[in-house]
Design an enzyme around this catalytic site. Structure first.
Site, PDB file in Angstrom:
ATOM      1  N   THR A  76       0.765  -1.542   0.188  1.00  0.00           N
ATOM      2  CA  THR A  76      -0.038  -0.072   0.018  1.00  0.00           C
ATOM      3  C   THR A  76       1.177   1.101  -0.128  1.00  0.00           C
ATOM      4  O   THR A  76       1.810   1.140   0.935  1.00  0.00           O
ATOM      5  CB  THR A  76      -1.022  -0.056   1.156  1.00  0.00           C
ATOM      6  N   VAL A 120       2.302   5.104   0.169  1.00  0.00           N
ATOM      7  CA  VAL A 120       2.233   6.398   0.793  1.00  0.00           C
ATOM      8  C   VAL A 120       1.762   7.532  -0.372  1.00  0.00           C
ATOM      9  O   VAL A 120       2.481   7.405  -1.299  1.00  0.00           O
ATOM     10  CB  VAL A 120       3.346   6.730   1.584  1.00  0.00           C
ATOM     11  N   ILE A 171       4.937  -1.130   2.740  1.00  0.00           N
ATOM     12  CA  ILE A 171       4.598   0.233   2.762  1.00  0.00           C
ATOM     13  C   ILE A 171       5.503   0.648   1.644  1.00  0.00           C
ATOM     14  O   ILE A 171       6.561   0.559   1.698  1.00  0.00           O
ATOM     15  CB  ILE A 171       4.907   1.138   3.953  1.00  0.00           C
ATOM     16  N   LYS A 172       4.708   1.484   0.525  1.00  0.00           N
ATOM     17  CA  LYS A 172       5.338   1.498  -0.840  1.00  0.00           C
ATOM     18  C   LYS A 172       5.743   2.836  -0.678  1.00  0.00           C
ATOM     19  O   LYS A 172       4.702   3.767  -0.533  1.00  0.00           O
ATOM     20  CB  LYS A 172       4.191   1.301  -1.846  1.00  0.00           C
ATOM     21  N   ILE A 173       6.853   3.112  -0.902  1.00  0.00           N
ATOM     22  CA  ILE A 173       7.606   4.487  -0.884  1.00  0.00           C
ATOM     23  C   ILE A 173       8.345   4.836  -2.030  1.00  0.00           C
ATOM     24  O   ILE A 173       9.034   3.943  -2.479  1.00  0.00           O
ATOM     25  CB  ILE A 173       8.213   4.662   0.501  1.00  0.00           C
TER      26      ILE A 173
END
Length: 315
Positions: free
Chosen positions: A88, A90, A124-126
């Site tokens: 998911t 950011v 967490i995708k950044i």
């Protein structure tokens, strides 16, 4: 045996989609989402009720919090289908703000926790900016695992490995797009296919470097334009693939063999590299393709995030 099943014997197959109703037929281990994929999904009739219901349930919250509720709702639906992890993302508009990225990641992971989902099932995708990589390093120290995306340059991969991030997503297709456009009429599709594809070569270089130096960060090839790019990276840790290409793999019986080999990579003649912030920024600046594609990717994700904002406000 079809190509998809063959590939699963060599590589962890991940579905790259927000369209979770398509997932079961491909039986992927994990799934990835991004702002563009979520926007595409909520514009389809079958997902409109999910968006409307989620927004109605959280009406009165600040817009950015409602957006995260929507993203996590999609993630929760995906996790009902895949046995592994969901990524998911950011908000891309925070790509140059380390503290804000960390804060948003905390909020996303807390929403999953509230829904009974353990941290081991969420990435967490950044974006792989310097600031994003520093945020990921901080989050990883807290046990929050990250997927560093929009990765086009070797320097980005080296910095991510040094930061101890869980996983990176080097973008095969977008690298291919840049070199094809740059070459214009001189582009030779046949000569630049398979192992000679510039996007494939980028992932292979990163994979070899990580295996050579025992870097635990997982390499997940992403952003594919054709099946040939996928089969040329068979053996990579993971590959995240769109439903259209998953269907093509499923429909073919052509044999696939491992193209990447961790044991061979460990014997490769490669020198270790380290980047501080000035060195990272200069290396990225020297790579015209990576500089342009990183900026373009952030702009595109930010634009789609803004479109999702407008859709939510209109409900």
């Amino acid at each position: 045996m079809n190509q998809l099943d063959q590939l699963k014997r060599l590589t962890t197959v991940v579905a790259d989609t927000g369209n979770f109703l398509q997932l079961a037929q491909f039986a992927p281990q994990d799934a990835t989402t991004n702002p563009s994929l979520i926007l595409k999904a909520v514009q389809q009739a079958e997902y409109a009720p999910l968006l409307t219901e989620t927004v109605a349930r959280h009406r009165g919250l600040p817009l950015d919090q409602v957006v995260d509720q929507v993203l996590v709702r999609f993630g929760l639906e995906i996790l009902k289908i895949v046995p592994g992890r969901v990524s998911t993302e950011v908000d891309a508009r925070l790509s140059f703000d380390t503290a804000a990225t960390v804060a948003r990641a905390h909020r996303i992971i807390n929403l999953y926790d509230d829904a009974g989902i353990g941290r081991e099932r969420v990435l967490i995708k950044i974006a792989s900016t310097w600031e994003g990589i520093q945020a990921a390093a901080e989050l990883e120290r807290e046990g929050i695992h990250c997927n560093l995306t929009l990765l086009f340059a070797f320097a980005q991969a080296v910095a991510c490995g040094a930061a101890g991030v869980q996983l990176i997503s080097p973008f095969v297709g977008r690298i291919y797009d840049w070199y094809k456009k740059s070459a214009g009429a001189n582009w030779d599709e046949a000569a630049m296919a398979g192992a000679n594809d510039p996007g494939v070569k980028s992932v292979a270089q990163i994979y070899s470097y990580y295996k050579k130096f025992g870097i635990a960060t997982e390499v997940m090839g992403a952003s594919f334009r054709n099946v040939g790019q996928i089969t040329a990276l068979a053996g990579c840790d993971l590959l995240t693939i769109s439903p259209d290409l998953l269907a093509q793999l499923q429909a073919s019986e052509e044999p696939i063999s491992a193209a990447l080999d961790a044991a061979a990579a460990r014997d490769a003649a490669i020198d270790a590299v380290r980047y501080d912030e000035p060195g990272f920024r200069f290396a990225l600046n020297e790579d015209a393709m990576a500089t342009e594609k990183l900026a373009e990717g952030i702009r595109a994700f930010a634009a789609d995030a803004a479109k999702l904002d407008k859709m939510i406000l209109a409900l």
